[in-house]
Scaffold this active site. Sequence first.
Site, short mmCIF file in Angstrom:
data_model
loop_
_atom_site.label_atom_id
_atom_site.label_comp_id
_atom_site.label_asym_id
_atom_site.label_seq_id
_atom_site.Cartn_x
_atom_site.Cartn_y
_atom_site.Cartn_z
N GLU A 206 30.69 22.97 47.66
CA GLU A 206 31.63 23.72 47.37
C GLU A 206 32.88 23.40 48.09
O GLU A 206 34.05 23.87 47.68
CB GLU A 206 31.11 25.21 47.67
CG GLU A 206 29.97 25.54 46.89
CD GLU A 206 29.39 27.02 47.45
OE1 GLU A 206 29.49 27.90 46.90
OE2 GLU A 206 29.02 26.72 48.43
N GLY B 48 37.76 17.15 6.89
CA GLY B 48 37.30 16.98 8.33
C GLY B 48 36.23 18.25 8.68
O GLY B 48 35.68 17.96 9.76
N CYS C 196 27.71 15.79 29.62
CA CYS C 196 28.60 15.23 28.79
C CYS C 196 28.63 13.58 28.50
O CYS C 196 29.21 13.16 27.67
CB CYS C 196 29.97 15.26 29.52
SG CYS C 196 30.00 14.39 30.99
N SER D 163 42.26 16.14 7.90
CA SER D 163 43.47 15.67 7.09
C SER D 163 44.79 16.47 6.89
O SER D 163 44.64 17.66 7.46
CB SER D 163 42.79 15.79 5.51
OG SER D 163 42.52 17.11 5.41
N CYS E 253 29.34 22.94 22.55
CA CYS E 253 30.10 23.93 22.05
C CYS E 253 30.14 24.43 20.34
O CYS E 253 30.71 25.56 20.29
CB CYS E 253 31.65 23.68 22.44
SG CYS E 253 32.40 22.51 21.52
N CYS F 104 34.30 16.67 30.75
CA CYS F 104 33.42 16.56 31.61
C CYS F 104 33.67 17.41 32.81
O CYS F 104 34.78 17.75 33.22
CB CYS F 104 33.13 15.15 32.52
SG CYS F 104 32.24 15.14 33.75
N GLU G 223 22.77 30.58 38.81
CA GLU G 223 22.00 31.29 39.93
C GLU G 223 21.40 32.52 39.73
O GLU G 223 20.11 32.66 40.08
CB GLU G 223 22.93 31.49 41.23
CG GLU G 223 22.33 31.94 42.52
CD GLU G 223 23.19 31.85 43.65
OE1 GLU G 223 24.09 31.12 43.55
OE2 GLU G 223 22.68 32.57 44.50
N ILE H 230 37.18 22.72 -0.48
CA ILE H 230 37.08 21.29 -0.31
C ILE H 230 36.94 21.29 1.33
O ILE H 230 37.31 21.92 2.01
CB ILE H 230 38.57 20.78 -0.74
CG1 ILE H 230 38.81 21.07 -2.08
CG2 ILE H 230 38.44 19.28 -0.41
CD1 ILE H 230 40.00 20.68 -2.64
N VAL H 231 35.94 20.43 1.31
CA VAL H 231 35.84 20.04 2.90
C VAL H 231 35.96 18.43 3.23
O VAL H 231 35.58 17.55 2.34
CB VAL H 231 34.18 20.10 3.25
CG1 VAL H 231 33.81 19.78 4.62
CG2 VAL H 231 33.60 21.62 2.95
N ARG I 69 32.08 36.61 51.37
CA ARG I 69 32.29 35.13 51.83
C ARG I 69 33.83 35.11 51.69
O ARG I 69 34.74 34.32 52.51
CB ARG I 69 31.80 33.99 50.94
CG ARG I 69 32.00 32.72 51.28
CD ARG I 69 30.96 31.71 50.43
NE ARG I 69 29.78 31.75 51.04
CZ ARG I 69 29.37 30.61 52.20
NH1 ARG I 69 30.50 29.85 52.52
NH2 ARG I 69 28.47 30.83 52.80
N ALA J 299 25.18 27.75 47.47
CA ALA J 299 25.66 27.54 49.08
C ALA J 299 25.88 26.22 49.61
O ALA J 299 26.10 26.26 50.82
CB ALA J 299 24.91 28.77 50.03
#
Length: 1392
Positions: free
Chosen positions: A1326, A271, A103, A352, A31, A135, A839, A268-269, A920, A1121
């Site tokens: 499914e 975390g 994961c 922080s 991500c 997960c 798909e 300032i960095v 469906r 399917a």
Amino acid sequence: MGPKELVHMSPTTTLLSFLRSNGITGTKLGCAEGGCGACTVIVSKETSDGNVHHKSVNACLFPAVAADCAHVTTVEGLGSTRDGLHPVQERMTKSHGSQCGFCTPGIVVAISAIFANKPDATIDEIEEHMDGNLCRCTGYRPIWDSAKSLCSDAKKGPCGSSCNSCPERDDCDIEHLIPDPGCTPNNVGAAPAPANNVCSSSHEKFKSDPVFNKTFEELNHPSLPFPEELKGVASTPFVITNGSTTWYDPNTLDVLLDLKKEFPNGRIVVGNSEVGIEQKFKNTKYPVLIGGSNIHELKGISEDNENFTFGANTPLSDIAHFCESGSEGSVTWAMSNMLRWFASTQIRNTASLAGNLATASPISDMNPMLAASNAAMTVKSKERGSRSINVSEFFLSYRKTAMQPDEVIVDIKVPKTSKFEYVYPYKQAKRREDDISIVTSGMRVRLAPSPDGSQFVVAESSFAFGGMSFKTVMAPQTSAFLLNKPWNFETFDEARKFLALDLPLPDNVPGGQPEYRRTLAASFLFKFFVAVSLQIEKDAPPGAVEPIKDDVKSASESFVTMRKPSMTGTQRFPKPKYTPGLEDGTEKKGVPEPVSRPSEKRAVGKDSTHQSGALHCTGEAKYTDDIGLPTDGLEGCLIHSTTAGCDVKSIDISEASSLEGVVKVVLYEDLVKTGGNNKLGPVIKDEEVFGTKRVRHVGQVLGIVVAETLEIAQEAARLVKVEYENFDDNVIVSIEEAIKANSFYHMTDHTIESGDVAAAFDTPGAVVVEGKFRLGGQEHFYLECNTTMCVPTETGMTVYTSSQAPTKTQMYCASASGLPANKVVCKMKRMGGGFGGKETRSVFVAAACSVAAKIVRRPVRVTLDRNVDMQTTGQRHAFVAHYKAAAVMEGGKPKLLAMDVNLYSNGGCSLDLSGPVMDRALFHVDGVYKFDAFRCHGLVCKTHQSPHTAYRGFGGPQGIITVEHVVDRLATKMGIDATEFRESNFYKEGQSTHFGQTIEEGTWNVPRSFRDAKAQSGFDERKAEIKEFNAKNKWKKRGLAIIPTKFGIAFTAKFMNQGGALVHVYQDGTVLVSHGGTEMGQGLHTKVCQVAAHAFGIDYDKVFVDDSDTSKVANTQPTAASMSTDMYGMATLDACRQIIKRLKPFRDKLGEDASLSAVATAAFFERVDLSAHGFYALSDDRCGYDWGAVPDGTETGPDNSFRGHPFNYFTQGSSLSMVEVDLLTGDHSILRSDIIMDVGSSINPAIDIGQIEGAFVQGVGWSTTEELIWGDEEHEWVKPRGRLFTQGPGFYKPPAFNDMPAQFNVTLMDGVANKFAVMSSKAIGEPPFAMGISVFFAIKNALDEARKDMGVKSEELILMHPATSERIRMGVGDEISVVGGGGGGFQAKGSY
Ligand SMILES: Cc1cc2nc3c(=O)[nH]c(=O)nc-3n(C[C@H](O)[C@H](O)[C@H](O)COP(=O)(O)OP(=O)(O)OC[C@H]3O[C@@H](n4cnc5c(N)ncnc54)[C@H](O)[C@@H]3O)c2cc1C
Ligand code: FES
Ligand code: FES
């Protein structure tokens, strides 16, 4: 400052990019925003006392330069299949803890980090710290199992018994567990005892492998390495630059102040959990970054008589640890509880307090907490020295603070709580773990005896809120009102009015939910009053305050202050066995004897681990983006539209093209020059590779930039200037907007009708319900985003892709790049999850990539960022159902008469698979119920959302939840228990569905599964327990529901029910299978290996399934399917049989005990072909439905049967869920879920259980926390119209580790062999998804109880889907919510 100059690393490179670009690819990108944990690594540093501390961090946020003087351990550093697995890797592998495995490295590292610091970690500690990993496949249960089995107090196995110390462990068998409630404290003892059952968790796992008997501590595993050269080395200042950004890394406050004086705008960095996000997603450029983690004056915690002092940049995890010993109501207790739910372990390990304060986010959690606690911060500048600012006065306006640019926060002083002073934290988010607040609050009060000593009065109070304004706000009028007021209900009732004045949230507030937010603020105040009252009852003499009634006491609790839930459960399945199925009944009747013996080697029915399990756990499993880019390879970035409903006027690529490192900006014109076809689409070709004129959705692909690096490609894509014109007045986004505008895909308009609907409604005594049900879409959230690499070959192209559809990818890449199909090969090793999302939609990325590769004649790779993937690749369809249904009492039982329903789905801007998805839904809108007459009609709406697509269940769940909603309403209206109502209306064998398919004799297991679910869960006891709980708790209610399902198995398009496989036998007796399916975690390859091993009579590990490859098996269908084992298992068997037949003479000659190797070698020397291509097509009369068929009057079957028999069979099951709801906040937890599933005779019960648990939890997510919000008429604050607001894990919330049922029991039914599929199994991918809706209806049940209890008299509760915390809270309809703007009939806004 005497810096060391580092020139080889860019200050903006994250640790993740650094690792991956150096070929260390076990650590994954999921991500890039700290929200999924796929990138977790351990950063080890020596502390001042000489100890080494190991911290799990998000490598996607951690700046690579910040690893100075640290040792980094990735999943590869823990263990490998070659050198031996780390205990966590081993347990995860053997406990079936991975499915797609994407994961898994992050999870393995996160668990290992806990044991690295504390080899004797307890279950509680593990449960506290798995909040930073997601997960999407497993449903978490097997991961919990493996982690907990290593804990020092691993007393209870997943069955509830004490596995590690159980004296009967070696003989453990579920048979003797079942009748003995002593061994099954979780009430599974109530279940009927199916014969020959074993429990995957206790029996196989603990008996077969001694490694499971030991805890981590007992295993004595070597501690994580920390290099000698780093010991005793303190960090020294350094400077590093890439030309546009310079990173300074000071190690004293003095130098930091100098730097801030010189560069007041320097960031300032610490975390990097804010700054990193700004850089990545807001494209903010910072010329100067200043590392803030190595400054010792800004770290550490101290205390004196008055205050706790927290160094500004002390990691939050250190603060949480320090505060955890505080007693209830104290400020440290409140801080520790708030921090427990703040972001994730990985974020807290680096982020922080100063970062939280300085960012001044209006929804920050710690800022209100600190403001209410009267905390003050010391800020300092070089020029003006130190000053103190009260946190409550620090926030001036949106993200503006009282700090000057050259100032630095040095520390935060938090006053200690005095006697009768109490601080409480409150937070409500969409999801409990790792989520930003909707409303957050810190509340503090100091009480004192009144002058006459008769009661307690308020001496001082402060209330601070986040989420109620554009900044952290106080409630001064409320505090002023409360001053000197007695501490009682009356006072607090009155105080609510002042709170409303303090928090005037406008109705059109950005972020929406004004009614809910107002209600939450008032509800928190009520909770605070109850909590403090109970606390005073403990601290003061009896009678000091008005006593809190027993049934109100639990209102004091909230998830923030309660302990995290602990998970347990059992998985039961029949003893491994092989039952001949379809293969025994085909024209090649009779299963040939295997080549090799003895037959006890038969692999089918065993709970073998996933073929790639160990590779997943060690990070050795390669995904598409892990394949090294060839040396001449380029990175691609798609150019997307930023708006919708207009024409492209012009695209200016001049600036982008001139950026150094850009090789080519490819647009439609370039595609035309290569002879490519710009049109594509899976059913009709209504999409374009590169947009030509009309822009139909935000994120539509307009072109692609290829460049030497990904950063350059992304930068160039941002520099492409697109001008738009001819804007639509009416950009249709939602279903309701489309209905108003008559915007539909009419070609997919289908109706199914059976029986006389009108007459059925006229039945005397009929009870009718009518209305509208809205149900939401769902993001696939596969952990691996779409990715493709196209490598030109001397004649064509090889496409490596993450796709469920290799043939489709091959065909579209060939068409788009103007190549014949026979010169394009598509290879697919494995996907990091697909769930239907890959798909068709993956193909569009691949097509664009192939055009670019063809044009530049170099390999090109495109990997979508998570936010882009979510915005552009479509989701599960949202639906709106307009229905009318009726039932009548007949013979003392409710009987369903008629259903008339119009289903509308949001198809987005092109058709994709929306037609078959709707079909469906129409086939499943009967659920498992027999109606006398049925009419259902489906229309797909054409809107300006991205094209929506397949998603696990493919419309089935939307149909099923609709009928369950209707059934629930009818039951409520008729005053009948919903469970009884459901049970009375199940289909019976021999009856026909509304689409004319008969429920065949001996195949209907829904009633049994329903009965078993009741028995397994101890239904009557549970109901009694709920009744008792609800009577005792006014503000918490429990509810329960059982949902039965049948899910039709087969592609509804007949031609798709076919598959091929290629089998090679080698002379060493090993077997290689290639088939048309793809592996996305569902265990298809493992099952196919079992089938082939079984056929040849060899061990499972002698068979291997390699990449899916269109040059080995051609003309494949997408893996979808749930059909793949059915098709590829049979196709593989077909190939195996051909070879077995050829080998038979050699086996006969060599004797029964000859190995496959001996037989194959003998055959080889006789020039016998050891390879075969197998093929399988589902029988004509068991698939297909002809929507155009017209009866010719000769049909003898039930209504509609002349149109076809769409499904081969039904996978069936039932699930019971029991929930607890906090009525004041809308928070819910799942107390237990019991699933009984008919999977036929399972080929691999562990894999099937994994699919059931994973699908169920995904279904729970769809029904609760997962809400998509689009810029539509109900969300006008989202700009532009048609944009998806909920992009990425920051805003979109799939279930996390602690969202699974506290007790989760799954049982596979015994004696349900299925003669219609391979080896008598049933498809499972499914079908269990829809059972997750049992949680939705259990919540509804709890709310119904609440409304009864509260005497809410207004209209019936229509709970729209999903049951978000907002819908739950506002569904109560109590007086607090009425004041907030809700009320009995209130409906929260939603995007549909
Ligand atoms: C996945 C995720 C989940 C999150 N969840 C939550 C949550 O649940 N609740 C919540 O409130 N927030 C949450 N956040 C926001 C963020 O984590 C917090 O705001 C955190 O406290 C920021 O700290 P940091 O050290 O990472 O800040 P950084 O990103 O390193 O810095 C942020 C800002 O603080 C400034 N700064 C840092 N130190 C000092 C100093 N000593 N003096 C002056 N200025 C300074 C920096 O210049 C910068 O402007 C989340 C963020 C992410 C990515
Ligand atoms: S990739 Fe880092 S948390 Fe998702
Ligand atoms: S196994 Fe966890 S995301 Fe697939």
